[in-house]
Structure formats: structure tokens, C-alpha cells
Design a protein around this motif. Structure first.
Motif, mmCIF file in Angstrom:
data_model
loop_
_atom_site.group_PDB
_atom_site.id
_atom_site.type_symbol
_atom_site.label_atom_id
_atom_site.label_comp_id
_atom_site.label_asym_id
_atom_site.label_seq_id
_atom_site.Cartn_x
_atom_site.Cartn_y
_atom_site.Cartn_z
ATOM 1 N N SER A 81 0.895 -1.198 0.037
ATOM 2 C CA SER A 81 -0.022 -0.062 -0.036
ATOM 3 C C SER A 81 0.899 1.179 -0.011
ATOM 4 O O SER A 81 2.058 1.288 0.277
ATOM 5 N N GLU A 82 0.128 2.491 -0.307
ATOM 6 C CA GLU A 82 0.877 3.621 -0.602
ATOM 7 C C GLU A 82 1.491 4.195 1.038
ATOM 8 O O GLU A 82 2.487 4.673 1.209
ATOM 9 N N ARG A 96 1.451 9.118 -8.993
ATOM 10 C CA ARG A 96 1.490 9.246 -7.404
ATOM 11 C C ARG A 96 3.006 8.762 -7.064
ATOM 12 O O ARG A 96 3.309 7.503 -7.435
ATOM 13 N N PHE A 97 3.540 9.257 -6.068
ATOM 14 C CA PHE A 97 5.023 8.642 -5.661
ATOM 15 C C PHE A 97 5.206 9.197 -4.288
ATOM 16 O O PHE A 97 4.840 10.076 -3.917
ATOM 17 N N GLY A 151 -2.075 0.637 -9.755
ATOM 18 C CA GLY A 151 -0.957 0.752 -9.013
ATOM 19 C C GLY A 151 0.499 0.366 -9.540
ATOM 20 O O GLY A 151 0.601 -0.434 -10.509
ATOM 21 N N VAL A 196 3.970 11.793 0.421
ATOM 22 C CA VAL A 196 3.249 11.403 -0.731
ATOM 23 C C VAL A 196 3.062 12.497 -1.735
ATOM 24 O O VAL A 196 2.370 13.685 -1.350
ATOM 25 N N VAL A 220 7.922 -3.124 -4.476
ATOM 26 C CA VAL A 220 6.688 -2.421 -4.672
ATOM 27 C C VAL A 220 5.510 -3.021 -5.025
ATOM 28 O O VAL A 220 5.500 -3.434 -6.448
ATOM 29 N N ILE A 246 2.232 -2.569 -4.731
ATOM 30 C CA ILE A 246 1.077 -1.878 -4.889
ATOM 31 C C ILE A 246 0.343 -2.289 -6.108
ATOM 32 O O ILE A 246 0.501 -1.652 -7.184
ATOM 33 N N SER A 291 3.945 4.989 -6.678
ATOM 34 C CA SER A 291 2.889 4.034 -5.996
ATOM 35 C C SER A 291 1.572 3.816 -7.148
ATOM 36 O O SER A 291 0.929 2.842 -6.986
ATOM 37 N N GLU A 292 1.439 4.983 -7.892
ATOM 38 C CA GLU A 292 0.145 5.069 -8.842
ATOM 39 C C GLU A 292 0.586 5.702 -10.075
ATOM 40 O O GLU A 292 1.197 6.616 -10.075
ATOM 41 N N LEU A 309 4.568 1.974 1.992
ATOM 42 C CA LEU A 309 5.636 2.643 1.160
ATOM 43 C C LEU A 309 6.297 3.894 1.703
ATOM 44 O O LEU A 309 7.277 4.045 2.023
#
Length: 357
Positions: free
Chosen positions: A5-6, A123-124, A58, A131, A40, A42, A162-163, A9
Motif C-alpha cells: 500500500s502507499e 503518485r509517488f 498501482g 506522498v 513495490v 501496490i 505508487s500509482e 511505502l
């Protein structure tokens, strides 16, 4: 360490006591990257709107899962990414985050652009464990840092994805390939002539044992017309048209299949297409060409630093398998800019140490 999950992370990055080696499916990281592995995982497609040609997933989602999901609706990722696991002799499944981090772009780049050109949102987690979100579901003008484009091809050195969000394209209903039994110099001349013509070529490469290949896609009547015009343009190279086996040829090129299961170091040169024949000759080993000669894959004996051997060239070389720094040293102005970005996004130097000289 494996995160799913973010929030996990972000916590893992905040708690890190030393460098981290960022992994998705483990199929792309160059050999000399150090640090504690951070996998990772996700995974999952969180939004897919076929009518809007938009997908969000993800970063740990397998590339194959995304390809299958969009194929059900007659769609595709425009830039034709391939799984490099077999090419690099590694287990695991290529993930979409790894595709973005390496800006992986297959044969269709000559028509549809690179991975970064289809990426519309990210998203990172940065080096402070924060985040960060940039971009969204639609293409639009960007003010401030365009972090979407910055993260594509950053090889995990600015943050851990992450996304990711993409614009998609419909699959072309028909494709055909012109095949020409040519050596590299003549092949590059033929590919350049075709790419400079107005017939919308969507792939231009060279495979050992096959020769030069050119792809045309679209509606049946359009494909037939453009194939005919290209055949006239390239008549001196004696092209033949392949239809039934066309898709297999491009799958082989995207995955660099001639080098699967082969020993040796693997290098990737991004250069001016006009320089490709001379570079290939100086390398002296086995090569595969894509992007009209602008991308050279080279398989060489282990322990061979081919940068000096290939020089001079305009562009850059990447060592994907071998005991060498992954990338060419950057020119001083670029190196200062890169160092400043890394200091801003990863002030503790956590992410993927050793990836550069």
C-alpha cells in the motif's frame, strides 16, 4: 522488504536507515544498483474508463495484467512496452511502475511517442517519505514542475512510484509488415526513407536472420494503399509483404527475442539513426535495431565496456546487464541539474545508489 500500500511505502521510506534498491517485478534494474531491496507490490487497476481511453493502476500491477484488461476492450498502451525479464535472464513479472521508471518504449514509439508521452498522472513517495501527486485523468497544460514527465525515465532516483495514469489508444484492426533481406547499412537507408515518407509507418526495425521490417496499421483499405506506396518507394530493396506473421515479428522486436537465453553483456544505445551502421560495425557483435536505427541493442562478450569501442556517437549508452555503471557520465550542465533534482526529491540519497558512475 515488500510493501502493498502507499501508506506502507511512505512508512518504509521514512524509517529507512540506509540506501534502498527499488524493485517492481525485478526485471529491469541494472546490475550494479545497491541498497536494501524495497519491493513495490501496490497492485491493481483502480480506474479504467474505456470510453475515455483512461486507465489508473498501482505501480506494482503486472504489465501483462494491464495489457489483458485493455485488450478486452480493443485498446492498448500506445507505446508498446515489452517485458524484459527473459531478455535480462531474470525471474519475475514486469510491472507498470518499472515501465514508467525506465520510460520503456517499444517499436511504436516512432509513431505514438514514448511512455512519458502517454503518461498523464503519477503518485509517488519522495525521499522524505511524503506522498506526492501530479497530473490527473486528462491531458492538460501543466504549471510548475511537470513531475509526470520527470518521473518517466528517472529509474527510481527521484521517488518511488505508487500509482500511474495513462491515456490509451484503440487497437488498429489491420496490420501488415514489409520485410527486406538487407544488411544493417542498407536496412537503415530503407527505414529512413520509409519514415520520411507520408505513409504513417508505426514500426521500423532490423532483426538478425529477418532483415529490415516496416509496419503499417489501420483500416484495411488504408493499410493496403500505404503498403503499396511504400513498396513502390522501396522497390530497389525488393520488399515482400507479411500479413499473417506480422504481429509475431513485432513481438520479437519489442522483446529483443534474438538475445533471450544468451550469455554476454547487454547494452542499449540511443543514437542518431544515421550513425547506427557505423556504430554497429565498430561494436562487431550482434545487434538488433529499432526506431529506424535510433535504438541499438548490442550483445557483447562479458566484461566488455563498449562505450569507447562504439564512439563516436551522438546520444547515450545504457548497460542493462554487465558489471559497468548503467549510464554514460552526464555533461557537466546536465549533471548539475540532475544532482539538484535528486537533492530536492531524495535529500538523503536513499534511492537506487550505484545506478550512475
Amino acid at each position: 522488504m515488500r510493501v502493498v500500500s502507499e501508506s506502507e511505502l511512505a512508512e518504509a521510506v521514512r524509517d529507512a536507515q540506509g540506501p534502498l534498491r527499488i524493485l517492481g517485478g525485478g526485471t529491469r534494474a541494472p546490475s550494479r544498483v545497491g541498497g536494501t531491496p524495497l519491493e513495490v507490490a501496490i497492485s491493481g487497476i483502480s480506474l479504467y474508463e474505456p470510453g475515455a481511453l483512461t486507465l489508473i493502476a498501482g505501480a506494482g500491477t503486472p504489465l501483462a495484467e494491464i495489457a489483458a484488461a485493455v485488450a478486452e476492450h480493443g485498446q492498448r498502451l500506445p507505446f508498446e512496452p515489452a517485458d524484459w525479464g527473459a531478455l535480462l535472464g531474470r525471474d519475475g513479472r514486469s510491472t507498470i511502475g518499472g515501465v514508467v521508471a525506465a520510460n520503456v518504449s517499444g517499436p511504436r514509439r516512432v509513431q505514438a511517442g514514448a511512455c512519458r508521452d502517454s503518461l498523464i498522472g503519477v503518485r509517488f513517495v519522495d525521499g522524505a517519505g511524503t506522498v506526492v501527486k501530479n497530473g490527473g485523468r486528462v491531458m492538460k497544460n501543466v504549471t510548475g514542475y511537470d513531475l509526470v514527465k520527470l518521473m518517466a525515465g528517472s529509474w527510481g532516483q527521484l521517488g518511488v512510484l505508487s500509482e500511474v495514469a495513462f491515456k490509451l489508444l484503440p487497437v488498429a484492426p489491420v496490420q501488415a509488415t514489409l520485410v527486406m533481406d538487407l544488411a544493417v547499412p542498407e536496412a537503415v537507408a530503407a527505414l529512413s526513407a520509409a519514415l520520411g515518407a507520408p505513409w504513417d509507418v508505426s514500426g521500423a526495425g532490423w532483426l538478425p536472420g529477418v532483415g529490415a521490417i516496416l509496419r503499417v496499421e489501420g483500416l484495411a483499405e488504408s493499410v493496403d494503399y500505404r503498403v503499396g506506396r511504400l513498396a513502390e518507394l522501396l522497390a530497389r530493396f525488393a520488399p515482400r509483404v507479411e500479413r499473417e506473421g506480422s504481429a509475431a515479428l513485432w513481438a520479437d522486436l519489442a522483446a529483443v527475442r534474438p538475445f533471450h537465453g544468451r550469455a554476454g553483456d547487454l547494452w542499449r544505445f540511443s543514437v542518431k539513426p544515421s550513425e547506427a551502421p557505423a556504430i554497429a560495425a565498430r561494436l562487431g557483435g550482434e545487434v538488433v535495431l529499432d526506431w529506424g536505427g535510433g535504438l541499438i541493442w548490442a550483445l557483447v562478450p562479458e566484461g566488455t565496456d563498449v562505450r569507447a569501442q562504439a564512439a563516436p556517437y551522438t546520444g547515450h549508452a545504457t548497460c542493462l546487464r554487465g558489471d559497468f555503471a548503467a549510464f554514460d557520465p552526464e555533461p557537466a550542465p546536465v549533471a548539475r541539474l540532475s544532482a539538484g533534482l535528486r537533492a530536492r526529491f531524495d535529500p538523503k540519497g536513499l534511492f537506487n545508489p550505484g545506478i550512475r558512475a
